[in-house]
Scaffold this motif. Sequence first.
Motif, PDB file in Angstrom:
ATOM      1  N   ARG A  46       0.845  -1.200   0.000  1.00 40.90           N
ATOM      2  CA  ARG A  46       0.000   0.000   0.000  1.00 40.90           C
ATOM      3  C   ARG A  46       0.874   1.240   0.000  1.00 40.90           C
ATOM      4  NH1 ARG A  46      -2.764  -3.181   4.040  1.00 40.90           N
ATOM      5  NH2 ARG A  46      -4.868  -3.780   3.402  1.00 40.90           N
ATOM      6  N   VAL A  47       0.561   2.187  -0.879  1.00 44.18           N
ATOM      7  CA  VAL A  47       1.363   3.407  -0.973  1.00 44.18           C
ATOM      8  C   VAL A  47       0.456   4.634  -0.949  1.00 44.18           C
ATOM      9  CG1 VAL A  47       3.265   2.318  -2.227  1.00 44.18           C
ATOM     10  CG2 VAL A  47       1.339   3.290  -3.504  1.00 44.18           C
ATOM     11  N   LEU A  48       0.980   5.714  -0.375  1.00 46.03           N
ATOM     12  CA  LEU A  48       0.318   7.017  -0.430  1.00 46.03           C
ATOM     13  C   LEU A  48       0.812   7.753  -1.661  1.00 46.03           C
ATOM     14  CD1 LEU A  48       0.424   8.624   3.138  1.00 46.03           C
ATOM     15  CD2 LEU A  48      -1.545   7.655   1.961  1.00 46.03           C
ATOM     16  N   VAL A  49      -0.116   8.346  -2.423  1.00 44.24           N
ATOM     17  CA  VAL A  49       0.282   9.048  -3.640  1.00 44.24           C
ATOM     18  C   VAL A  49      -0.503  10.348  -3.792  1.00 44.24           C
ATOM     19  CG1 VAL A  49       0.979   6.966  -4.898  1.00 44.24           C
ATOM     20  CG2 VAL A  49      -1.382   7.761  -5.028  1.00 44.24           C
ATOM     21  N   ALA A  50       0.111  11.282  -4.496  1.00 45.69           N
ATOM     22  CA  ALA A  50      -0.538  12.542  -4.874  1.00 45.69           C
ATOM     23  C   ALA A  50       0.124  13.029  -6.145  1.00 45.69           C
ATOM     24  CB  ALA A  50      -0.427  13.576  -3.756  1.00 45.69           C
ATOM     25  N   SER A  51      -0.527  13.948  -6.844  1.00 45.57           N
ATOM     26  CA  SER A  51       0.025  14.474  -8.084  1.00 45.57           C
ATOM     27  C   SER A  51       1.035  15.578  -7.796  1.00 45.57           C
ATOM     28  CB  SER A  51      -1.092  15.023  -8.969  1.00 45.57           C
ATOM     29  OG  SER A  51      -1.610  16.221  -8.411  1.00 45.57           O
ATOM     30  N   PRO A  52       1.994  15.816  -8.698  1.00 50.61           N
ATOM     31  CA  PRO A  52       2.929  16.925  -8.525  1.00 50.61           C
ATOM     32  C   PRO A  52       2.222  18.269  -8.408  1.00 50.61           C
ATOM     33  CG  PRO A  52       3.717  15.426 -10.223  1.00 50.61           C
ATOM     34  CD  PRO A  52       2.327  14.983  -9.873  1.00 50.61           C
ATOM     35  N   ALA A  53       1.112  18.455  -9.145  1.00 48.84           N
ATOM     36  CA  ALA A  53       0.371  19.718  -9.080  1.00 48.84           C
ATOM     37  C   ALA A  53      -0.210  19.930  -7.684  1.00 48.84           C
ATOM     38  CB  ALA A  53      -0.734  19.735 -10.129  1.00 48.84           C
ATOM     39  N   TYR A  54      -0.745  18.867  -7.097  1.00 48.36           N
ATOM     40  CA  TYR A  54      -1.288  18.996  -5.746  1.00 48.36           C
ATOM     41  C   TYR A  54      -0.182  19.346  -4.764  1.00 48.36           C
ATOM     42  CZ  TYR A  54      -3.151  17.813  -1.189  1.00 48.36           C
ATOM     43  OH  TYR A  54      -3.525  17.882   0.131  1.00 48.36           O
ATOM     44  N   LEU A  55       0.948  18.664  -4.856  1.00 44.88           N
ATOM     45  CA  LEU A  55       2.042  18.894  -3.919  1.00 44.88           C
ATOM     46  C   LEU A  55       2.628  20.295  -4.080  1.00 44.88           C
ATOM     47  CD1 LEU A  55       3.809  15.420  -4.182  1.00 44.88           C
ATOM     48  CD2 LEU A  55       2.274  16.241  -2.392  1.00 44.88           C
ATOM     49  N   ALA A  56       2.629  20.806  -5.315  1.00 47.69           N
ATOM     50  CA  ALA A  56       3.116  22.169  -5.521  1.00 47.69           C
ATOM     51  C   ALA A  56       2.212  23.193  -4.847  1.00 47.69           C
ATOM     52  CB  ALA A  56       3.215  22.452  -7.018  1.00 47.69           C
ATOM     53  N   ARG A 113      -0.163  22.407  -2.205  1.00 52.24           N
ATOM     54  CA  ARG A 113      -0.437  22.158  -0.789  1.00 52.24           C
ATOM     55  C   ARG A 113       0.769  21.678   0.010  1.00 52.24           C
ATOM     56  NH1 ARG A 113      -5.972  21.470   0.422  1.00 52.24           N
ATOM     57  NH2 ARG A 113      -5.175  21.243   2.546  1.00 52.24           N
ATOM     58  N   GLY A 114       1.811  21.224  -0.669  1.00 50.16           N
ATOM     59  CA  GLY A 114       2.957  20.666   0.024  1.00 50.16           C
ATOM     60  C   GLY A 114       2.720  19.218   0.404  1.00 50.16           C
ATOM     61  N   ALA A 115       3.803  18.507   0.730  1.00 51.24           N
ATOM     62  CA  ALA A 115       3.710  17.096   1.081  1.00 51.24           C
ATOM     63  C   ALA A 115       3.683  16.918   2.595  1.00 51.24           C
ATOM     64  CB  ALA A 115       4.896  16.329   0.495  1.00 51.24           C
ATOM     65  N   PRO A 116       2.826  16.043   3.120  1.00 47.30           N
ATOM     66  CA  PRO A 116       2.833  15.776   4.564  1.00 47.30           C
ATOM     67  C   PRO A 116       4.138  15.090   4.966  1.00 47.30           C
ATOM     68  CG  PRO A 116       1.453  14.182   3.420  1.00 47.30           C
ATOM     69  CD  PRO A 116       1.840  15.210   2.400  1.00 47.30           C
ATOM     70  N   GLN A 117       4.713  15.519   6.078  1.00 52.04           N
ATOM     71  CA  GLN A 117       5.971  14.945   6.543  1.00 52.04           C
ATOM     72  C   GLN A 117       5.767  13.879   7.608  1.00 52.04           C
ATOM     73  OE1 GLN A 117       8.832  15.796   4.910  1.00 52.04           O
ATOM     74  NE2 GLN A 117       7.389  16.960   3.636  1.00 52.04           N
ATOM     75  N   THR A 118       4.569  13.823   8.179  1.00 55.59           N
ATOM     76  CA  THR A 118       4.233  12.822   9.190  1.00 55.59           C
ATOM     77  C   THR A 118       2.820  12.314   8.932  1.00 55.59           C
ATOM     78  OG1 THR A 118       3.284  14.431  10.731  1.00 55.59           O
ATOM     79  CG2 THR A 118       5.677  14.008  10.895  1.00 55.59           C
ATOM     80  N   LEU A 119       2.470  11.197   9.558  1.00 52.48           N
ATOM     81  CA  LEU A 119       1.115  10.682   9.427  1.00 52.48           C
ATOM     82  C   LEU A 119       0.104  11.647  10.037  1.00 52.48           C
ATOM     83  CD1 LEU A 119       1.514   6.864  10.199  1.00 52.48           C
ATOM     84  CD2 LEU A 119       1.416   8.016   7.977  1.00 52.48           C
TER      85      LEU A 119
END
Length: 299
Positions: free
Chosen positions: A165-175, A177-183
Motif C-alpha cells: 500500500r502506498v500514499l500518492v498525490a500528483s505533482p500539481a497537488y504537492l506544488a 499544498r505541500g507534502a505531509p511529513q508525518t502521518l
Amino acid sequence: MSSLLQLLPFFEAVARLGSFTQAANQLGVTPPAVSQNIQALESRLGVRLFHRTSRSVRLSDEGRIFYQRVSPAMSQIDVAADDVRALRAQPAGLLRITLPQLAASLLVMPHLAEFQRRYPEVQLELFTDDHFSDLVLGSFDAGIRMHAMLQKDMVAVPIDNGQRRVLVASPAYLAQRGAPQTLEALAEHPCLRYRFPGSGKLEPWYFNLGGAQRALEVSGKLIFNEDRLLKDAALAGMGITQRFHGTVLRELAQGQLVELLAECASEAPGFYLYFPAGRHLPLKLRVFIDFMREMRERQ
C-alpha cells in the motif's frame, strides 16, 4: 418436441445472466428461440419461472427454487463433460470466475492473452463484482478475493505475493499544498477515500510503524467505490490517496503521481483463488489454478 433436459440450458442461462439477449448470445441462438424454449419449459412444469418486463427479467419464487435445484445438477453435467475431455488432456469448456475489478486488472488481465494461447478451448468468463458473489448460486467455478474475505469452508490458493500500500498525490497537488511529513499531518490534507460496495464501510488506511501494522482513519470530502475513480481524482490533483502499488505503478514511473511517506508503506496479504472444499476440480479449473501459481512465481 424438446425434452426437459434439452430445455434446461436455456433456463439456466437466463436465470444466471438475467437477460434473454445475453443468454441467446452465450448459447449461440436468437432471443426468440430462447423465449420459445422458456415458454415450453414453463408449460411442461405448469408454473411461471420468470417475471418479465420490458426492462428486466427476474426469477419467480418457483423459478428461484427450481434454479437452486437445477444449477448444481447442470454443474455436474459440465464436470462429467470435462472428465471425458480430460481423457485426451485437452481442457475445454466455460470457466466462470468471480473477482473484484482490482484483482482482474492487477493479476488476470496482464496474463490473459498467454492463457488463451495455452488453452484455446477454454472459454473464460471473468465476472467482475466488488460485492461478494455466492459461488453456487452464481454458478461460478471459482472466485478471487483477499484472504480476510473468504468463508471458512473454502479452499484458498495464493496467487500473488502480497500487495504494497502506498500514499500518492500528483505533482500539481504537492506544488499547491505541500507534502505531509508525518502521518499526523494527513489531517491537514483532503484524503480521497474508498467505500466497500458490499459492506458499505469506508476503507481505513494502513501503515507500517516499527514493524507493526496500524490502521488510521482519515477524513476527506471525496469518497469513491471504484479504484479507477480514486486514481483519476488523485491525477487531477484533488487530494492524497492510498492504493496498491501495482495499480499506480505506471503513473509513478511517468511522474504523474508521487509516493509519499514511503517509510510507512504497509503490506496487504494479497489475493487468493478459492473454491468450495470437497468440490470436484474440472480440468479447466485445474489448469487455471496452475497457471495463476506460475504467474505468481514470476512476480
